[in-house]
Design a protein around this motif. Sequence first.
Motif, PDB file in Angstrom:
ATOM      1  N   VAL A   6       0.877  -1.175   0.000  1.00 20.14           N
ATOM      2  CA  VAL A   6       0.000   0.000   0.000  1.00 20.14           C
ATOM      3  C   VAL A   6       0.911   1.220   0.000  1.00 20.14           C
ATOM      4  CG1 VAL A   6      -1.951   1.134   1.107  1.00 20.14           C
ATOM      5  CG2 VAL A   6      -1.606  -1.341   1.420  1.00 20.14           C
ATOM      6  N   ASP A   8       1.384   5.199  -2.133  1.00 14.91           N
ATOM      7  CA  ASP A   8       0.866   6.113  -3.145  1.00 14.91           C
ATOM      8  C   ASP A   8       1.966   6.751  -3.996  1.00 14.91           C
ATOM      9  OD1 ASP A   8       1.675   7.467  -0.825  1.00 14.91           O
ATOM     10  OD2 ASP A   8       0.495   9.237  -1.350  1.00 14.91           O
ATOM     11  N   SER A  29      -0.678  -4.486  -5.658  1.00 17.06           N
ATOM     12  CA  SER A  29      -0.443  -3.063  -5.409  1.00 17.06           C
ATOM     13  C   SER A  29      -1.733  -2.334  -5.075  1.00 17.06           C
ATOM     14  CB  SER A  29       0.153  -2.400  -6.659  1.00 17.06           C
ATOM     15  OG  SER A  29       1.244  -3.158  -7.132  1.00 17.06           O
ATOM     16  N   ALA A  30      -1.631  -1.401  -4.142  1.00 17.23           N
ATOM     17  CA  ALA A  30      -2.754  -0.527  -3.831  1.00 17.23           C
ATOM     18  C   ALA A  30      -2.205   0.873  -3.616  1.00 17.23           C
ATOM     19  CB  ALA A  30      -3.483  -1.012  -2.586  1.00 17.23           C
ATOM     20  N   ASP A  32      -4.060   3.476  -2.620  1.00 16.56           N
ATOM     21  CA  ASP A  32      -4.759   4.200  -1.557  1.00 16.56           C
ATOM     22  C   ASP A  32      -5.494   3.190  -0.665  1.00 16.56           C
ATOM     23  OD1 ASP A  32      -7.136   3.498  -2.883  1.00 16.56           O
ATOM     24  OD2 ASP A  32      -7.107   5.350  -4.053  1.00 16.56           O
ATOM     25  N   GLN A  35      -8.305   0.993  -2.356  1.00 15.32           N
ATOM     26  CA  GLN A  35      -7.758  -0.123  -3.134  1.00 15.32           C
ATOM     27  C   GLN A  35      -7.200  -1.203  -2.216  1.00 15.32           C
ATOM     28  OE1 GLN A  35      -4.880   1.113  -6.089  1.00 15.32           O
ATOM     29  NE2 GLN A  35      -6.269   2.636  -6.966  1.00 15.32           N
ATOM     30  N   GLU A  38      -9.933  -3.331  -0.844  1.00 15.66           N
ATOM     31  CA  GLU A  38     -10.483  -4.177  -1.894  1.00 15.66           C
ATOM     32  C   GLU A  38      -9.531  -5.335  -2.206  1.00 15.66           C
ATOM     33  OE1 GLU A  38     -12.042  -3.373  -6.386  1.00 15.66           O
ATOM     34  OE2 GLU A  38     -12.236  -1.772  -4.879  1.00 15.66           O
ATOM     35  N   ALA A  39      -8.226  -5.037  -2.165  1.00 15.99           N
ATOM     36  CA  ALA A  39      -7.233  -6.038  -2.561  1.00 15.99           C
ATOM     37  C   ALA A  39      -6.934  -7.046  -1.451  1.00 15.99           C
ATOM     38  CB  ALA A  39      -5.932  -5.343  -2.969  1.00 15.99           C
TER      39      ALA A  39
END
Length: 223
Positions: A6, A8, A29-30, A32, A35, A38-39
Amino acid sequence: MTVLIVEDDDRLMDALRAFLHKAGYGTVSAADAAQALEALGSDTEVVLLDLGLPDMDGIELCRLIRQRSGVPIIIATARSHVQERIRGLRAGADDFVVKPYNVLELVARIEAVTRRSRAMVVEPSAEQVIDVSGVRIDLSGRLVLVDGAAVELTRTEFDIVAVLARYPGVVVPRERIIREVWQTDWHAFSRSLEVHIGSIRRKVGRGDLIETVRGVGYRLAGG
Ligand code: CA
């Protein structure tokens, strides 16, 4: 081994992904918090969490992830942000790295947290009533019965039993029990935990109910 990154900062993300792939890790990958949530999945084995995110306080995200999962979380903070690290650890993070971090150190920390938590990758049991070696633990009723007779446990003692009962047969690290029961990572509670475990054993009278796993934690006998 899948690491949920995580972060940015695109350049840092790319560098991390490339490095972790080379080190043999899979990555998700996230950019924010949205995301990241969700991931987050059952295949996520470690979360590397930058605390400075565009859409949510990283500490809050840490707390949300911890509510959903026992996955190890490593937070990344700036050197000067000592308070942030402390808050992160209190919010359920397992370890931290200080930015800019050395990637070899990062891998060493990933290895360490996953080693510590390997047993905890299992999801908590949804069972509300656990029967184990003649002892019935009723989580919703907050009752422990030995051969049908209720055992008088203090609130803290029951909370400890409840943490173990959610992972029957699995070693629960001392740190996790302390965090869940006392909502702190303060290791000084280790001694207190031992005392409570001793008291639970005396009251329940079943020596094999809670096993001590030296240097790691405790395990409730498998059901
Ligand atoms: Ca950031």
